[in-house]
Scaffold this motif. Structure first.
Motif, PDB file in Angstrom:
ATOM      1  N   UNK A 180       0.641  -1.369  -0.022  1.00  0.00           N
ATOM      2  CA  UNK A 180       0.214   0.024   0.153  1.00  0.00           C
ATOM      3  C   UNK A 180       0.792   1.497  -0.028  1.00  0.00           C
ATOM      4  N   UNK A 181       2.039   1.249   0.691  1.00  0.00           N
ATOM      5  CA  UNK A 181       2.618   2.773   0.920  1.00  0.00           C
ATOM      6  C   UNK A 181       3.362   3.046  -0.368  1.00  0.00           C
ATOM      7  N   UNK A 182       3.684   1.984  -1.242  1.00  0.00           N
ATOM      8  CA  UNK A 182       4.501   2.233  -2.574  1.00  0.00           C
ATOM      9  C   UNK A 182       3.731   2.859  -3.545  1.00  0.00           C
ATOM     10  N   UNK A 183       4.150   3.964  -4.008  1.00  0.00           N
ATOM     11  CA  UNK A 183       3.299   4.600  -5.067  1.00  0.00           C
ATOM     12  C   UNK A 183       4.008   4.661  -6.266  1.00  0.00           C
ATOM     13  N   UNK A 218       7.240   6.267  -1.871  1.00  0.00           N
ATOM     14  CA  UNK A 218       6.142   5.813  -1.027  1.00  0.00           C
ATOM     15  C   UNK A 218       5.534   6.956  -0.134  1.00  0.00           C
ATOM     16  N   UNK A 219       4.364   6.618   0.460  1.00  0.00           N
ATOM     17  CA  UNK A 219       3.615   7.857   1.276  1.00  0.00           C
ATOM     18  C   UNK A 219       3.412   7.073   2.738  1.00  0.00           C
ATOM     19  N   UNK A 244       3.370  11.834   4.474  1.00  0.00           N
ATOM     20  CA  UNK A 244       4.729  12.165   4.165  1.00  0.00           C
ATOM     21  C   UNK A 244       5.085  11.334   2.879  1.00  0.00           C
ATOM     22  N   UNK A 245       5.434  12.016   1.693  1.00  0.00           N
ATOM     23  CA  UNK A 245       6.180  11.021   0.681  1.00  0.00           C
ATOM     24  C   UNK A 245       7.558  10.917   1.003  1.00  0.00           C
ATOM     25  N   UNK A 246       8.245   9.788   0.761  1.00  0.00           N
ATOM     26  CA  UNK A 246       9.962   9.751   0.639  1.00  0.00           C
ATOM     27  C   UNK A 246      10.142   8.604  -0.213  1.00  0.00           C
TER      28      UNK A 246
END
Length: 128
Positions: A16-19, A38-39, A43-45
């Motif tokens: 889920x966190x990987x965009x 990811x987010x 926060x995106x990183x």
């Protein structure tokens, strides 16, 4: 399972966190690198991993080489009866994530469980 789980381009389908995923090297062998975006908690990183060890279709170990945290992720896939047993182990640390690690441990474990459920559904659907 490993065909999906060990393919970084498929990660946004089940993690889920990987965009976004950028292959730096396209091979699945030691030294190959992938940059992920990811987010988490708004926060995106971005972080980069390097394949440390691979024994397809059973083991993949990734080392974080750049990003807001350091550590290792190990994927283990073993046959179990008519199916498979998957284990994921994340070990690392960060002083740049939005909350202290102790406060993130529970939500991250819950997110990982949800990710593995999405992986299972994805693999089972493809098998039909």
């Amino acid at each position: 399972i490993a065909g999906v789980m060990f393919d970084p381009q498929r990660e946004p389908e089940w993690i889920k966190i990987i965009t976004q995923v950028e292959l730096i090297e396209t091979s699945l062998e030691p030294g190959a690198r992938v940059r992920r975006t990811g987010s988490l908690m708004g926060q995106e990183f971005t972080w980069t991993t390097e394949v440390e060890q691979v024994h397809f279709p059973h083991v993949l170990i990734l080392k974080v080489t750049e990003g807001p945290f350091s550590g290792l992720t190990r994927y283990d896939v073993q046959r179990a009866g008519a199916g498979s047993r998957v284990r994921v182990r994340n070990v690392g640390q960060s002083d740049k994530l939005p909350l202290p690690a102790a406060m993130l441990a529970g939500p991250l474990k819950s997110a990982m469980q949800s990710d593995l459920e999405r992986l299972k559904a994805l693999v089972e659907h493809a098998g039909r």
